[in-house]
Design a protein around this motif. Sequence first.
Motif, PDB file in Angstrom:
ATOM      1  N   HIS A  45      -3.529   9.105 -11.438  1.00 24.52           N
ATOM      2  CA  HIS A  45      -3.335   8.118 -10.374  1.00 24.52           C
ATOM      3  C   HIS A  45      -3.673   6.724 -10.875  1.00 24.52           C
ATOM      4  O   HIS A  45      -4.500   6.563 -11.762  1.00 24.52           O
ATOM      5  CB  HIS A  45      -4.229   8.446  -9.172  1.00 24.52           C
ATOM      6  N   PHE A  46      -3.000   5.741 -10.260  1.00 26.89           N
ATOM      7  CA  PHE A  46      -3.390   4.347 -10.465  1.00 26.89           C
ATOM      8  C   PHE A  46      -4.015   3.896  -9.153  1.00 26.89           C
ATOM      9  O   PHE A  46      -3.398   4.050  -8.093  1.00 26.89           O
ATOM     10  CB  PHE A  46      -2.152   3.497 -10.812  1.00 26.89           C
ATOM     11  N   PRO A  47      -5.252   3.346  -9.185  1.00 28.16           N
ATOM     12  CA  PRO A  47      -5.931   3.072  -7.909  1.00 28.16           C
ATOM     13  C   PRO A  47      -5.151   2.096  -7.016  1.00 28.16           C
ATOM     14  O   PRO A  47      -4.609   1.102  -7.491  1.00 28.16           O
ATOM     15  CB  PRO A  47      -7.261   2.438  -8.343  1.00 28.16           C
ATOM     16  N   GLU A  48      -5.114   2.420  -5.706  1.00 32.07           N
ATOM     17  CA  GLU A  48      -4.323   1.637  -4.748  1.00 32.07           C
ATOM     18  C   GLU A  48      -4.774   0.175  -4.680  1.00 32.07           C
ATOM     19  O   GLU A  48      -3.929  -0.729  -4.662  1.00 32.07           O
ATOM     20  CB  GLU A  48      -4.448   2.298  -3.369  1.00 32.07           C
ATOM     21  N   ASN A  68       0.834  -1.211   0.000  1.00 33.27           N
ATOM     22  CA  ASN A  68       0.000   0.000   0.000  1.00 33.27           C
ATOM     23  C   ASN A  68       0.865   1.257   0.000  1.00 33.27           C
ATOM     24  O   ASN A  68       0.512   2.271  -0.608  1.00 33.27           O
ATOM     25  CB  ASN A  68      -0.947  -0.007   1.219  1.00 33.27           C
ATOM     26  N   MET A  69       2.036   1.165   0.649  1.00 34.60           N
ATOM     27  CA  MET A  69       2.947   2.311   0.670  1.00 34.60           C
ATOM     28  C   MET A  69       3.529   2.556  -0.720  1.00 34.60           C
ATOM     29  O   MET A  69       3.737   3.702  -1.128  1.00 34.60           O
ATOM     30  CB  MET A  69       4.090   2.063   1.663  1.00 34.60           C
ATOM     31  N   ASN A  70       3.823   1.480  -1.460  1.00 35.31           N
ATOM     32  CA  ASN A  70       4.312   1.643  -2.830  1.00 35.31           C
ATOM     33  C   ASN A  70       3.241   2.302  -3.694  1.00 35.31           C
ATOM     34  O   ASN A  70       3.543   3.189  -4.508  1.00 35.31           O
ATOM     35  CB  ASN A  70       4.688   0.293  -3.452  1.00 35.31           C
ATOM     36  N   ALA A  71       1.992   1.854  -3.526  1.00 36.24           N
ATOM     37  CA  ALA A  71       0.884   2.400  -4.333  1.00 36.24           C
ATOM     38  C   ALA A  71       0.721   3.894  -4.052  1.00 36.24           C
ATOM     39  O   ALA A  71       0.577   4.709  -4.980  1.00 36.24           O
ATOM     40  CB  ALA A  71      -0.410   1.652  -4.024  1.00 36.24           C
ATOM     41  N   GLN A  72       0.773   4.247  -2.771  1.00 36.50           N
ATOM     42  CA  GLN A  72       0.567   5.656  -2.395  1.00 36.50           C
ATOM     43  C   GLN A  72       1.730   6.528  -2.860  1.00 36.50           C
ATOM     44  O   GLN A  72       1.536   7.635  -3.346  1.00 36.50           O
ATOM     45  CB  GLN A  72       0.382   5.767  -0.873  1.00 36.50           C
ATOM     46  N   ARG A  73       2.950   6.000  -2.728  1.00 38.09           N
ATOM     47  CA  ARG A  73       4.105   6.776  -3.167  1.00 38.09           C
ATOM     48  C   ARG A  73       4.091   6.957  -4.680  1.00 38.09           C
ATOM     49  O   ARG A  73       4.424   8.028  -5.194  1.00 38.09           O
ATOM     50  CB  ARG A  73       5.406   6.090  -2.717  1.00 38.09           C
ATOM     51  N   MET A  74       3.692   5.905  -5.417  1.00 42.10           N
ATOM     52  CA  MET A  74       3.644   6.039  -6.874  1.00 42.10           C
ATOM     53  C   MET A  74       2.656   7.143  -7.274  1.00 42.10           C
ATOM     54  O   MET A  74       2.928   7.917  -8.201  1.00 42.10           O
ATOM     55  CB  MET A  74       3.277   4.720  -7.547  1.00 42.10           C
ATOM     56  N   ASN A  75       1.557   7.243  -6.542  1.00 41.36           N
ATOM     57  CA  ASN A  75       0.598   8.295  -6.885  1.00 41.36           C
ATOM     58  C   ASN A  75       1.109   9.689  -6.514  1.00 41.36           C
ATOM     59  O   ASN A  75       0.802  10.664  -7.202  1.00 41.36           O
ATOM     60  CB  ASN A  75      -0.771   7.992  -6.269  1.00 41.36           C
ATOM     61  N   ARG A  76       1.927   9.781  -5.477  1.00 40.78           N
ATOM     62  CA  ARG A  76       2.559  11.080  -5.170  1.00 40.78           C
ATOM     63  C   ARG A  76       3.592  11.422  -6.244  1.00 40.78           C
ATOM     64  O   ARG A  76       3.720  12.581  -6.649  1.00 40.78           O
ATOM     65  CB  ARG A  76       3.195  11.072  -3.772  1.00 40.78           C
ATOM     66  N   SER A  77       4.334  10.410  -6.714  1.00 41.06           N
ATOM     67  CA  SER A  77       5.271  10.639  -7.828  1.00 41.06           C
ATOM     68  C   SER A  77       4.486  11.085  -9.060  1.00 41.06           C
ATOM     69  O   SER A  77       4.910  12.006  -9.780  1.00 41.06           O
ATOM     70  CB  SER A  77       6.042   9.360  -8.162  1.00 41.06           C
ATOM     71  N   ALA A  78       3.340  10.446  -9.305  1.00 37.75           N
ATOM     72  CA  ALA A  78       2.504  10.780 -10.461  1.00 37.75           C
ATOM     73  C   ALA A  78       2.045  12.240 -10.389  1.00 37.75           C
ATOM     74  O   ALA A  78       2.069  12.955 -11.394  1.00 37.75           O
ATOM     75  CB  ALA A  78       1.296   9.841 -10.536  1.00 37.75           C
ATOM     76  N   ASP A  79       1.672  12.687  -9.199  1.00 41.35           N
ATOM     77  CA  ASP A  79       1.242  14.090  -9.038  1.00 41.35           C
ATOM     78  C   ASP A  79       2.354  15.041  -9.488  1.00 41.35           C
ATOM     79  O   ASP A  79       2.102  16.014 -10.186  1.00 41.35           O
ATOM     80  CB  ASP A  79       0.919  14.398  -7.565  1.00 41.35           C
TER      81      ASP A  79
END
Length: 345
Positions: A98-101, A81-92
């Motif tokens: 965003h890619f859904p968590e 879940n931390m990877n998913a959230q960090r990837m979305n912050r990188s995406a921002d």
Amino acid sequence: MADKAKPTDFDWNDLGFAYHDLPYRYRAYYKDGKWSDGGLETDSYMRVSEAAQSFHYGQEIFEGAKAYRRKDGGVNLFRPNMNAQRMNRSADRLLMPHFPEDKFIDAMKQVVKANQEFVPPYGTGATLYLRPFFFGTTPMVGVHAASDYTFEIFATPVGAYYKGGLAPTAYVTGSLDRAAHAGTGRAKAAGNYASSLLPGDEAHKAGFSDVVYLDPRLHENIEELGSANFFGITKDGKFQTPKSPSILPSITKYSLLALAPEFGLIPEETTISINDIDRFAEVGAMGTAAVISPVGSITHQGKKHVFYSETKVGPYTQKLYDRLTGIQFGDEPAPEGWIYDVPLK
Ligand SMILES: *Cc1c(COP(=O)(O)O)cnc(C)c1O
């Protein structure tokens, strides 16, 4: 095209950190403002326009994670879940969608399950490395954000970083930056790695394992150790790690900050001047690939600063390493929500 890897190709006790073309990877495609359902594919090659945004203007971010074989034969993911959230912050930061968590975590599980024969056996220290990445595919020559993207996760088996136990390495400060103060250092962007190649090469050629990045404004405060985060354990029992907007927020770092109090250490994110490093009893680098690498010395302006020992790992570094890997391989109880079981049937 090279053949697909087979489980019998590998000596699990002697794996490096290399790419192998496994049978399955997950892909999803973003078009017209939404993601495709996504699913497993077999072809490791992709057909992408020569004018794809990411080839020219660099909309490309990634993640790194591992799947761990437990003693009971099951497989763990560590904080996906931390990877998913960090990837979305990188995406921002790179103006990407965003890619859904939940879809990210499900995709990680699908890739592990489909390639489960390639998750190395318990006890070898080896793992199945997972590489989610996400890039713009819209053909263009004008500079703007893509409207089409591909998200993929591939897997490749990797060996334990330290086969004969943790061994300290030597670092050196350099004059080049990997990221700007308000740039993309906080994003796991491929471009940060491109700008780290030359400073890394200079350090290697000078006989060091990697470079110590100092803050890009003053070149005074420690930021990162190569492509890993920095920690130091002070002589009075603090586990310190630098705070800066241009550091990549390591999941290993946040995990060790949370575990440090179990060993009587006070966790602290703070400014760490390169001119004040002799207060550290132990220093190390943290990241998914190497977990923890003890740092035996840092050379700055020709002067070598030694921590604990240039040949032996310090006691706190070893304890933190054992605790974290114990959690990841399922040998020790984990804090709530850190471990995700991968259904294999
Ligand atoms: C990925 C990465 C790290 C380590 O992060 P983890 O989440 O612990 O793997 C540290 N620094 C940089 C520059 C990175 O790209």
